[in-house]
Design a protein around this motif. Sequence first.
Motif, short mmCIF file in Angstrom:
data_model
loop_
_atom_site.label_atom_id
_atom_site.label_comp_id
_atom_site.label_asym_id
_atom_site.label_seq_id
_atom_site.Cartn_x
_atom_site.Cartn_y
_atom_site.Cartn_z
N ASN A 71 9.91 1.02 3.03
CA ASN A 71 9.82 0.13 2.49
C ASN A 71 10.07 -1.12 1.49
O ASN A 71 9.75 -2.03 1.37
N LEU A 72 10.82 -0.69 0.80
CA LEU A 72 12.30 -1.46 0.25
C LEU A 72 12.39 -2.59 1.47
O LEU A 72 12.06 -4.04 1.87
N LEU A 73 13.42 -1.76 2.48
CA LEU A 73 13.57 -2.04 3.43
C LEU A 73 12.75 -3.44 3.80
O LEU A 73 12.79 -4.87 3.75
N ILE A 74 11.50 -3.03 4.55
CA ILE A 74 10.30 -4.22 4.95
C ILE A 74 9.58 -5.21 3.91
O ILE A 74 10.04 -6.97 4.52
N THR A 75 9.11 -4.44 2.46
CA THR A 75 8.88 -5.92 1.61
C THR A 75 10.42 -6.27 2.01
O THR A 75 9.90 -8.51 1.33
N PRO A 86 0.88 -1.46 -0.32
CA PRO A 86 -0.20 0.40 -0.10
C PRO A 86 0.72 1.27 -0.20
O PRO A 86 0.52 2.09 -0.63
N LEU A 87 2.36 0.89 0.86
CA LEU A 87 2.94 2.64 1.02
C LEU A 87 3.24 2.63 -0.42
O LEU A 87 3.90 3.79 -0.89
N GLY A 88 3.93 1.94 -0.71
CA GLY A 88 4.54 1.39 -2.69
C GLY A 88 3.38 1.90 -3.02
O GLY A 88 4.22 3.26 -4.06
N PHE A 89 2.59 1.66 -3.50
CA PHE A 89 1.64 2.51 -4.45
C PHE A 89 1.05 4.02 -4.31
O PHE A 89 1.26 3.93 -5.06
N LEU A 90 1.25 4.28 -2.43
CA LEU A 90 1.23 5.84 -2.68
C LEU A 90 2.55 6.44 -3.49
O LEU A 90 1.76 7.64 -3.31
N ILE A 119 1.62 -0.79 9.03
CA ILE A 119 3.19 -0.40 9.15
C ILE A 119 2.77 1.69 8.17
O ILE A 119 3.04 2.40 8.61
N MET A 120 1.86 1.31 6.80
CA MET A 120 1.82 2.21 6.10
C MET A 120 0.98 3.42 6.85
O MET A 120 1.59 4.78 6.85
N VAL A 121 0.35 3.35 7.51
CA VAL A 121 -0.53 3.94 8.55
C VAL A 121 0.14 4.88 9.64
O VAL A 121 0.90 6.02 9.19
#
Lengths: 146, 367, 374
Positions: free
Chosen positions: C327-331, C208-212, C353-355
Amino acid sequence: MTVALSGGEIAARLEERFPGSVVESGQDSLLVKSESLRAAAGFLKTAPGLEFDYLTAITGVDYYDYFEVVYQLTSIRHNHSLVVKARCYGRDNPALPSVVGLWKGADFQEREIYDLMGIRFEGHPNLKRIVLWDGFTGYPLRKDYL
Amino acid sequence: MVIKTEPFVVNIGPAHPSTHGVFRMRATLDGEVVLDIEPVFGYLHRGIEKLAEERTYTQIIPLTDRLDYLASMSNNLAYVLAVEKLAGIAVPERAEYLRVIMAELQRIASHLIGVGAFLNDCGAFMTPILYMIREREKILDLFEMVCGQRLTYNYMRIGGVSHDIPEEFLPALKKFVDSMPGFIDEYDQLLKENEILLARSKGVGILSREQAINISASGPVLRASGVKWDIRKVDPYSIYDRFGFEVPTGSAGDCYDRYRVRVEEMRQSVRILKQAVEKLPAGEVRSEVSHLVRPPAGEAYGHIEAPRGELGFYLVSDNSIAPYRFHVRAPSLLNLTALREMVVGWKVADVLAIFGSIDICMGEADR
Amino acid sequence: MSLFDPGLNLSAYYPGTLPPEWPGGYWIHWGVFVVIILAFVLLMAMGFIWLERREVGRFQARLGPNRVGPFGVLQPVADAIKVLTKEDIIPAKGDKLVYWLAPVVAFVPVLMVFAVVPFQDGALLADLNIGILYVVAISSVSVVGVFMAGWSSNNKYSLLGAMRAVSQLVSYEIPLGLSILGVVVLAGSLSLNSIVEAQHIPFILLQPLGFLIYMAAAAAEINRTPFDLLEADSEIVAGFHTEYSGMKFALFYLVEYCEVLAVSVIVTTLFLAGWKGPLLPPLLWFLIKVFGVFTVIVWVRATVPRLRVDQVMAFAWKCLLPLALINLLITGIQVLVWPEVLPWAVVFLNLAIMVVLILLWSKFFKLGGGRVEV
């Protein structure tokens, strides 16, 4: 209600400080000598009890024999107002001291009077035509312009 | 490596989407940063002051419509007040109320455009201004009912107003007054805490209290800087002393405050309108005044709180049917004095946001 | 063996590049798809122009164009005819060659993006195994055209716009690429077709974060509000294409909408499972998603004001870039720790995580200020 101060009382105070600066004074206005305009304006702006910190408007009027420049002063602190006038004679090169140093709001208005009425304001930092283009001849608001 | 740069001059205007008419700024830029700015006027100069010297007092009323064309009613009002002051003419009660109603409606209409245009200058893609125009349309419909015009009303007369309101006007006005606060709330909710709007306007273009007074700013620009100075309160004209309303002020003097002050003023105007509609008396709307008014020789300065600030008319009479001298104290022109001080050091985008927040009308500034 | 030999079977050399079972092999496939893509892009761009004007009309409490054809659908055609018959003006002191080339340089890369887009399973011009890398590389060439236009117009507004374009594009390439990387890590492939195939659930739920981040960075890449600095109508009057008229202007206008189309298509492919979907045919799903993404972009345009140039830069470097890295790290961690897919737990974890991250950044990252003392 903004109290319109009587010219007479102020004239007395001005005379006391700058003798000979007031030409005449009436109920609603005060005519100061053009040479002492700058000093009188400075006094009016700072004198305790007067403190005309707000220059509402400046206008020029052409009376054929002389030009009259009208300053509408207001004090925001005391909520009173005063009309100060100054005259300059001669149609070729009338001049008055500028009050831009005291009230910056005079900047465009003095330029406008210079532009349309042809009165030079000495000490104005950027005195050039404002609504008409550079190179325009004549001063349209003078009574003898058409 | 040192890159050699030099400032360059850009003419913003006179034909530019954000200069609210035909204003021109000669901006000296260093990249995006504004080093200096020189306002250039005169593209809309029609010589109204000179034209007025050739017309009778009544004939000048349509000329005043053309000053601030977004607030023609206010111009009418200021002018007729000055003439009435000069000639000592009394105005019937009902006419006074009608004048107040028209002036306040006009203030709302003008602020709507001011706020909408400001947001447009901030880069909103026409949406806010179109919503504003939708509401303004209702006011224009009301004006059309009373005087048949939508922009240049020519409604006020020396000694009253041109004619009484039609029957359908009051119900329509009541409907408008009831719906307007809801609209302002809705609109405010959308924008009050919009992050981008805050980033663009908070702390931008600050005009301090001292500066604002010194440059003779007036209206929302002066009040946003924290000066509680509203001609309707400090020097009540017409019958403004009979209405209860607040004078909203800002504290920081930035673009956001100017925008807020305008929104709050709309609410206060609605409040005045509500009271005026309730109290509106019956009776004449115009006292017996000759079409050729001959005021006694002398001079008068009449001023009102127009939407853009203190609008004053300085009239000199020589006891003829035309004024000897007719001068307009134009708030737009004087508020622009502040422009240079406010924009120097900001980015190009801010110049237009600040300029939009001053909300000027070139018809009035150039005359 | 020459490269122009019609019998050449490149897929023997580059496995997975082409569908070899097409009659005529490479060249017919190439020819057919070029025509399809050109038709698709031009038709969709016209459709987008119409849709945007109608939608913005609705957002702005008015009707939008409704005179030409039913619901005004022919409005873009009328506009095109009007703009093509206009006089073509070249500034007297402009750089004529560069001025002439700029719209072409801007237009061609945008078209090239569609070469790797799968319209449905395997239906694409070239299934490059570095597909998404190719998209990122090619789409940033457009800015050269924009800069050429701004430079050669000999207009100060245009130059300002061009300068803004370059700095903005360079900044936003980085979060854009990083947000795509998250998807690539999940899918384990750079090929767009494989990425679609890998989406058992759409990656928008897993990323979701990557999308935003991608949407924000892409909005900046294609100059849509709130990042439409380089054409900022209210500041620098259309920026780089102020001086353009006639056909060349039409080309820039088309570039704008083709870029939006490209972004909608890429978002659909990367995050919304491309052509996948139940019941309806894949191509229809694909189009529905593309129009959905486009509607969101238009919605944003109709809603928010524009940011200032330094704020746009700060947003890229101080907000999007760190978020994209996190985001990349978490992914990466998630892919390493849970190699076997556990989608729904991860979906909720990632949403949380995104929120948290967005709230954190909104606390610490403030825009505003920025006066330079002179």
